[in-house]
Design a protein around this motif. Structure first.
Motif, PDB file in Angstrom:
ATOM      1  N   LEU A  87      -3.320   5.316  -4.016  1.00 53.37           N
ATOM      2  CA  LEU A  87      -4.166   5.870  -5.131  1.00 53.37           C
ATOM      3  C   LEU A  87      -4.972   4.610  -5.910  1.00 53.37           C
ATOM      4  O   LEU A  87      -5.846   4.936  -6.686  1.00 53.37           O
ATOM      5  N   TRP A 127      -2.361  -2.520  -8.949  1.00 56.61           N
ATOM      6  CA  TRP A 127      -2.889  -2.678  -7.282  1.00 56.61           C
ATOM      7  C   TRP A 127      -4.145  -2.975  -7.057  1.00 56.61           C
ATOM      8  O   TRP A 127      -4.768  -3.681  -6.382  1.00 56.61           O
ATOM      9  N   VAL A 130       6.495   0.286   0.048  1.00 59.65           N
ATOM     10  CA  VAL A 130       5.690   1.305  -0.918  1.00 59.65           C
ATOM     11  C   VAL A 130       7.072   1.826  -1.613  1.00 59.65           C
ATOM     12  O   VAL A 130       6.855   2.244  -2.897  1.00 59.65           O
ATOM     13  N   ILE A 186       0.918   1.435 -12.552  1.00 60.91           N
ATOM     14  CA  ILE A 186       0.963   0.808 -11.397  1.00 60.91           C
ATOM     15  C   ILE A 186      -0.386   0.742 -10.485  1.00 60.91           C
ATOM     16  O   ILE A 186      -0.710  -0.255  -9.820  1.00 60.91           O
ATOM     17  N   ASP A 197      -1.982  10.859  -3.389  1.00 56.60           N
ATOM     18  CA  ASP A 197      -0.547  10.407  -3.957  1.00 56.60           C
ATOM     19  C   ASP A 197       0.676  10.193  -2.954  1.00 56.60           C
ATOM     20  O   ASP A 197       0.585  11.424  -2.368  1.00 56.60           O
ATOM     21  N   ARG A 211       7.255   6.347  -7.596  1.00 53.14           N
ATOM     22  CA  ARG A 211       7.934   7.424  -8.676  1.00 53.14           C
ATOM     23  C   ARG A 211       8.490   8.637  -7.722  1.00 53.14           C
ATOM     24  O   ARG A 211       8.054   8.989  -6.719  1.00 53.14           O
TER      25      ARG A 211
HETATM   26  C1  SAM Z   1       3.133  -3.332  -1.370  1.00 52.13           C
HETATM   27  S1  SAM Z   1       1.633  -2.442  -1.293  1.00 52.13           S
HETATM   28  C2  SAM Z   1       2.107  -2.030   0.292  1.00 52.13           C
HETATM   29  C3  SAM Z   1       0.567  -1.598   0.972  1.00 52.13           C
HETATM   30  C4  SAM Z   1       0.737  -1.462   2.633  1.00 52.13           C
HETATM   31  N1  SAM Z   1       1.567  -0.362   2.951  1.00 52.13           N
HETATM   32  C5  SAM Z   1       1.145  -2.597   3.300  1.00 52.13           C
HETATM   33  O1  SAM Z   1       2.149  -2.615   4.252  1.00 52.13           O
HETATM   34  O2  SAM Z   1       0.426  -3.566   3.162  1.00 52.13           O
HETATM   35  C6  SAM Z   1       2.002  -1.203  -2.255  1.00 52.13           C
HETATM   36  C7  SAM Z   1       0.935  -0.056  -2.175  1.00 52.13           C
HETATM   37  O3  SAM Z   1       1.386   1.267  -2.315  1.00 52.13           O
HETATM   38  C8  SAM Z   1       0.376   1.749  -3.357  1.00 52.13           C
HETATM   39  N2  SAM Z   1       0.854   2.876  -4.134  1.00 52.13           N
HETATM   40  C9  SAM Z   1       1.974   2.814  -5.097  1.00 52.13           C
HETATM   41  N3  SAM Z   1       2.146   3.925  -5.770  1.00 52.13           N
HETATM   42  C10 SAM Z   1       1.550   4.882  -4.849  1.00 52.13           C
HETATM   43  C11 SAM Z   1       1.293   6.531  -4.903  1.00 52.13           C
HETATM   44  N4  SAM Z   1       1.974   7.107  -5.751  1.00 52.13           N
HETATM   45  N5  SAM Z   1       0.451   6.881  -4.108  1.00 52.13           N
HETATM   46  C12 SAM Z   1      -0.252   6.379  -3.096  1.00 52.13           C
HETATM   47  N6  SAM Z   1       0.033   4.786  -3.175  1.00 52.13           N
HETATM   48  C13 SAM Z   1       0.609   4.192  -3.810  1.00 52.13           C
HETATM   49  C14 SAM Z   1      -0.078   0.807  -4.005  1.00 52.13           C
HETATM   50  O4  SAM Z   1      -1.774   1.020  -4.546  1.00 52.13           O
HETATM   51  C15 SAM Z   1      -0.126  -0.484  -3.201  1.00 52.13           C
HETATM   52  O5  SAM Z   1      -1.469  -0.447  -2.212  1.00 52.13           O
END
Ligand code: SAM
Length: 243
Positions: A81, A16, A124, A12, A105, A129
């Motif tokens: 992440l 990103w 998000v 994942i 995370d 997970r």
């Molecule tokens: C659809 S984007 C949304 C980004 C932002 N919140 C927005 O509104 O534009 C999803 C984000 O979640 C992050 N992500 C996914 N799993 C994650 C995790 N376990 N911990 C931190 N970030 C995570 C991805 O790297 C990505 O930047």
């Protein structure tokens, strides 16, 4: 096949990192100065406490929500992440904005208990997970009377089959495979109930779901017409001072 938790997240995060350079397009984020941006600002303000508050934006991506929260007068920390997404967030955030970005995370944010007045996330939950564990950790991070605000979409039809391995042409298809999806239990929600249950099981009180009607058309979940915000509070324990 059941993938190990860290293998799922690695896949994942790699996704990103690869899409980060093209993420800030109008389908994903509103540009400052536009009517859509004003609608987002109003919506985010409506699900955060009065300012100034300590706000944690989990899965901050390129910092869209974090910057709006800072504009509203909050002190904001954004974690993600994906180093690629964070690099874009840092580049887009002026030094005057009160936002600190760091790698972390969303399921287990690296901060001491009771560090924040609000935890927010937008778009998000679907790629997270262990969402139940995430809610429990967000609860612990909040001070008493602190609030969680999760912005997400509902799907109104069953999840499409992911493509057979030989047909997985696109990056999304190669990332969000059946194996990955098996670990993402909130990826296709067709009802608010399971999410409310997760929040309440984590200890949140006064949990409500609000349709963000002015943002109709913003969610990309299959069939989802608009985003919703789930808001819940960490109760004040009787006989204790807040905080
Ligand atoms: C659809 S984007 C949304 C980004 C932002 N919140 C927005 O509104 O534009 C999803 C984000 O979640 C992050 N992500 C996914 N799993 C994650 C995790 N376990 N911990 C931190 N970030 C995570 C991805 O790297 C990505 O930047």
């Amino acid at each position: 096949m059941i993938m190990a938790d860290d293998a799922v997240q690695k896949l994942i995060t790699s996704f990103w990192n690869q899409v980060a350079p093209g993420y800030d397009e109008p389908a994903n984020v509103a540009a400052p100065g536009t009517a859509a941006y004003a609608d987002w600002r109003e919506a985010i303000g409506s699900v955060l406490p009065g300012s100034p508050a300590e706000v944690l934006d989990v899965g901050t991506g390129t910092g869209f929500v974090a910057r709006i929260a800072a504009e509203l007068g909050h002190r904001v920390t954004g974690i993600d992440l994906s180093e690629g997404m964070l690099a874009r967030a840092r580049a887009a955030t002026g030094a005057e904005a009160s936002v600190a970005y760091r790698v972390g995370d969303a399921v287990a944010p690296p901060f001491p208990a009771t560090s924040f007045d609000a935890v927010i996330s937008r778009s998000v939950l679907w790629t997270l997970r262990k969402p139940g564990q995430a809610f429990r950790n967000w609860f612990t991070l909040l001070r008493q009377a602190g609030q969680v605000a999760v912005i997400y979409g509902l799907a109104d039809r069953p999840p499409p089959q992911s493509a057979a391995p030989e047909q997985r042409a696109g990056l999304f298809q190669r990332t969000y495979t059946d194996e990955t999806r098996a670990a993402l239990t909130a990826m296709y929600l067709d009802d608010h109930g399971p999410l409310i249950e997760l929040a309440e099981a984590a200890g949140f009180a006064d949990v409500t779901v609000r349709p963000l009607t002015r943002l109709t058309g913003w969610e990309n979940s299959p069939g989802s017409a608009l985003p919703y915000a789930l808001v819940g509070y960490r109760p004040v324990e009787p006989g204790t001072a807040r905080g």
